[in-house]
Design a protein around this motif. Structure first.
Motif, short mmCIF file in Angstrom:
data_model
loop_
_atom_site.label_atom_id
_atom_site.label_comp_id
_atom_site.label_asym_id
_atom_site.label_seq_id
_atom_site.Cartn_x
_atom_site.Cartn_y
_atom_site.Cartn_z
N ASN A 21 -6.35 -0.08 -26.42
CA ASN A 21 -5.46 -1.25 -26.55
C ASN A 21 -4.59 -1.20 -27.80
O ASN A 21 -3.79 -2.11 -28.04
N SER A 45 -10.87 -1.54 -29.48
CA SER A 45 -10.82 -0.48 -28.47
C SER A 45 -9.54 0.33 -28.64
O SER A 45 -8.44 -0.24 -28.65
N ASP A 56 -14.98 -7.98 -28.73
CA ASP A 56 -14.37 -7.08 -27.75
C ASP A 56 -15.33 -6.89 -26.58
O ASP A 56 -16.37 -7.54 -26.49
N ASP A 57 -14.96 -5.95 -25.73
CA ASP A 57 -15.61 -5.69 -24.44
C ASP A 57 -16.70 -4.63 -24.62
O ASP A 57 -16.44 -3.52 -25.06
N ARG A 110 -13.20 -13.42 -25.86
CA ARG A 110 -12.29 -12.31 -26.12
C ARG A 110 -12.10 -11.43 -24.89
O ARG A 110 -11.02 -10.90 -24.67
N ALA A 111 -13.16 -11.23 -24.11
CA ALA A 111 -13.10 -10.27 -23.00
C ALA A 111 -13.82 -10.82 -21.77
O ALA A 111 -14.91 -10.35 -21.40
N THR A 152 -17.16 -0.83 -29.73
CA THR A 152 -16.16 0.15 -30.17
C THR A 152 -16.32 1.45 -29.40
O THR A 152 -17.25 1.64 -28.62
N PRO A 174 -6.70 -3.77 -32.38
CA PRO A 174 -7.82 -3.94 -31.43
C PRO A 174 -8.94 -2.94 -31.70
O PRO A 174 -8.70 -1.81 -32.12
#
Length: 766
Positions: free
Chosen positions: A623, A620, A250-251, A273-274, A217, A618
């Motif tokens: 996004n 992030s 997520d990333d 996911r990423a 996050t 999302p």
């Protein structure tokens, strides 16, 4: 190169844990019988992983209710209000206290509300929210995790304990006092974690999976510093035990400089996911540390594309020593069903495209085999490639008429006829409702008798006529009960519906269904998500018949009840061969048709629920705008065809609204109902800074707990709401649907709610 997973489903392949918990809560089985059922499920899960050939198996991923609640107990963070029911002779809260924290307790003069519950990141899983107070003390209660480790020794499992890391644990929780920062508690919390690590080391553990999902996050400087100080302290004197920092959903590359500086021994990343984060990670993650590649999707049910996964593994292997690489699922398999082999009735074509938890174990191990010696498994590699290609080329995926309709949409299709102020005046004249109108969210108790009749109907044990006669009688009784309680706006009860998403998916083209593909939503609540495999359309009306039958039974307005496009999307297993926004738009058009038909049938209030709108946001921030734009558009597309006089409601539950309140306003629903009671109306803080223009029904009692609220309790919450909302904005309703409750507690609770609304009306709080 090692293989592992991050967690496994824990409800049992046929929901054995759900049934055991509910029997225990109702007194039909003993505590020992419940504990034995849990042990059997754990053993079955570990044996499946052993048989698949995994190098490490997670321990402490099993829970009788929720893994965050387990951590609350483990670190001794039980809120003070439960102290009166803790056995003074025990070292830690027992099972009954544990369940009281999750569900509340109301018996023998004891009345303690449950802890707050909210969504686990962007999933439909709900977790119990930790509560933190100033000067809080923690203590280690490691009995659960240590006893489960003992169980693995008897089976020959190579265990990898799973815990939630200290920073994420604090971030998951809430401060329950003003002028207090929960990060002040780190100095008290970290010694407990160190004691736990020491005990795990004494048990010969090599790796600990430390879940720190917040690392993906957008972290503040304070949060980054909390990570630095925490892991500097935690990794002192580890003496051989290793920590795998685990991220998912997520990333993590945006925080890779921070993560690389932490003194851990491994990092897990979610490449499902990423996948694009891999190159950044490979460039910055220290080469002497281990890297776990989450290449098997733990959130969806499509067969792994082995060719794509191997490309990611080869990329990492080209820059990393193989003995420092792990192959894994992207996240815990908690979010997918148990075993595809149980699904005997799926079409062979669609079945060939799928993979459930059991099959994902095999995919993880197969990827290692295919990487190390592809020649030995060439036949299987070819079969996987053929299966993936056959799905992409299948004729069942595409409906030209649906795609043509989407292509012809214009901006006018997303707008109501007039602004809200005009609509509200017209709706007030038509409906004639009092101040603080009372209603419910939709469903009423699905009794054992209702479920039995539905099961018999599905198995062709009763005729259509017999089944519909039964449902009609249940609907009639629900209407009469609502009238006797004094509700202003009624619902038909939804007795014909199995689930708020499954029911609609069964009537829409582009969906398919399973028999045993259950996943846990919270506690004993399980859902069976539909599978969206192709383009979506509505062959015929889905709800008009039962809604109009109910409306004909009463002079009071009955709401038409629909599930919104984003929620149907979020709570299904969604096709991954096109953007989610395209699939959502197709669903929105199907719901739009249903809304129009309800209005034509004379239904004056139509509720289109979107409880998953916030859930889909999302992690992030960069996004989020793109998602919110298409998600709000889909709701408006579904609801904007009606006249100004027709009132559109929507419902959202277990969501934090502060950061998206302006977008919720853009939905332009005439009335929004939200979950508020467990947080004591705290969610209404979002409406202080932003003056929400339309009407709001903040939930005034918690339907996820069996306890019955008092009139005073509901009145206090209504008065709190009136501190934020204008009187002519306020609706009165429960937090959510009443499907999972019993009739006795439901009627008592709704009577308290109606009496409280009348009391506030009579006080002249206008």
């Amino acid at each position: 190169m090692k293989t592992h997973i991050l967690g496994y489903p824990r409800i049992g392949s046929k929901r054995e844990l759900k049934h055991a918990c509910e029997k225990y809560w109702s007194g039909r089985i003993s505590k020992d019988e419940l504990l034995e059922e849990g042990r059997k499920i754990r053993e079955s899960n570990w044996r499946a992983q052993l048989d698949a050939g995994l190098d490490f198996s997670p321990v402490n991923d099993f829970s009788f209710y929720d893994q965050v609640l387990d951590m609350i107990v483990m670190i001794g963070a039980v809120p003070g209000r439960y102290q009166e029911i803790i056995d003074k002779d025990s070292k830690a809260p027992g099972l009954d206290v544990y369940f009281a924290m999750a569900r509340g307790k109301q018996e023998n003069g004891i009345d303690i509300p449950a802890m707050e519950m909210t969504k686990w990141f962007d999933t439909n899983y709900h977790y119990i929210v930790p509560e933190f107070v100033q000067d809080q003390k923690f203590q280690l209660n490691a009995e659960k995790i240590l006893s489960e480790l003992e169980e693995t020794k008897k089976l020959g499992v190579n265990p990898k304990p799973v815990i939630i890391g200290p920073v994420s644990m604090l971030l998951l929780g809430k401060e329950k006092e003003n002028d207090f920062d929960k990060f002040e508690l780190l100095s008290e919390l970290l010694p407990v974690y160190r004691k736990l690590i020491h005990k795990l080391r004494e048990n010969g553990i090599e790796w600990i999976q430390v879940d720190e999902p917040y690392l993906v996050t957008d972290l503040s400087e304070e949060e980054k510093e909390a990570y630095r100080s925490s892991y500097s302290e935690l990794t002192k004197e580890l003496d051989g035990i290793k920590l795998m920092l685990t991220t998912y959903f997520d990333d993590v590359s945006k925080n890779i400089d921070l993560v690389s500086s932490l003194p851990s021994h491994g990092l897990h990343i979610d490449l499902s996911r990423a996948p694009d984060q891999l190159d950044v990670i490979l460039g910055k993650w220290p080469k002497e540390k281990c890297l776990s590649l989450g290449v098997v999707n733990g959130r969806n049910i499509w067969k792994n594309n082995i060719e794509n996964s191997l490309a990611l593994i080869k990329n990492a292997s080209g820059q990393w020593d193989d003995d420092k690489l792990f192959i894994a699922t992207s996240c815990s398999l908690l979010h997918v069903p148990y075993d595809l082999r149980l699904e005997k009735k799926l079409s062979s074509e669609i079945r060939d495209w799928l993979s459930f938890a059991q099959q994902k174990l095999q995919e993880v191990v197969f990827l290692k085999q295919a990487f190390l010696d592809p020649g030995k498994v060439q036949e299987e590699l070819d079969a996987n490639k053929t299966s993936i290609q056959s799905r992409l080329e299948s004729k069942v995926l595409h409906q030209p008429k649906v795609r043509d309709r989407v292509a012809k949409l214009t901006s006018d299709d997303y707008k109501r006829g007039s602004e809200f102020a005009i609509r509200k005046k017209l709706q007030k004249e038509m409906l004639g409702l009092p101040m603080f109108p009372t209603t419910t969210i939709g469903s009423f108790p699905q009794t054992k008798e209702v479920r039995k009749w539905r099961s018999r109907f599905k198995r062709n044990k009763v005729s259509v006529e017999e089944y519909e006669k039964f449902i009609l009688e249940e609907t009639k009784q629900a209407i009469r009960k609502q009238e006797n309680i004094g509700l202003d706006v009624l619902v038909h009860g939804e007795f014909e519906r199995n689930d708020m998403v499954e029911y609609f998916g069964e009537q829409l083209d582009g969906f398919t269904f399973t028999r045993y593909a259950w996943v846990q939503s919270y506690g004993s609540r399980c859902v069976k998500p539909p599978i969206i495999f192709g383009d979506i359309s509505r062959p015929k009306p889905m709800t008009v018949d039962w809604t109009t039958k109910a409306q004909n039974m009463t002079d009071r307005p009955v709401k038409g009840m629909l599930t919104g496009p984003v929620t149907i999307l979020q709570w299904s297993f969604v096709r991954d061969d096109q953007p989610r926004s395209e699939t959502a738009t197709q669903i929105a058009l199907a719901i739009r048709d249903e809304v129009s038909d309800l209005e034509s049938a004379g239904v004056k209030i139509i509720q289109v629920d979107e409880p998953a709108l916030r859930e889909g946001l999302p992690l992030s921030k960069e996004n989020r705008k793109q998602y919110l734009d298409w998600a709000i558009d889909c709701f408006r597309l579904a609801t904007s065809s009606v006249k100004d006089e027709t009132q559109i409601h929507t419902h959202m539950c277990y969501s934090e609204f502060n950061d998206i309140i302006e977008h919720i306003a853009l939905m332009d629903a005439d009335v929004i109902t939200i979950e508020c009671s467990r947080s004591q109306m705290e969610l209404l803080d979002a409406f202080i800074q932003f003056r929400y223009p339309n009407d709001i029904g903040p939930g005034v009692y918690d339907i996820h707990s069996p306890r019955v609220p008092s009139i005073k309790e509901v009145t206090v919450l209504l008065e709190k709401a009136l501190e934020v909302l204008a009187p002519d904005q306020l609706w009165v309703n429960p937090d959510c649907g009443l499907k999972t409750r019993k009739w006795e507690e439901t009627e008592k609770s709704l009577l308290a709610m109606v009496d409280a609304a009348n009391e506030v009306r009579n006080r002249g709080s206008v």
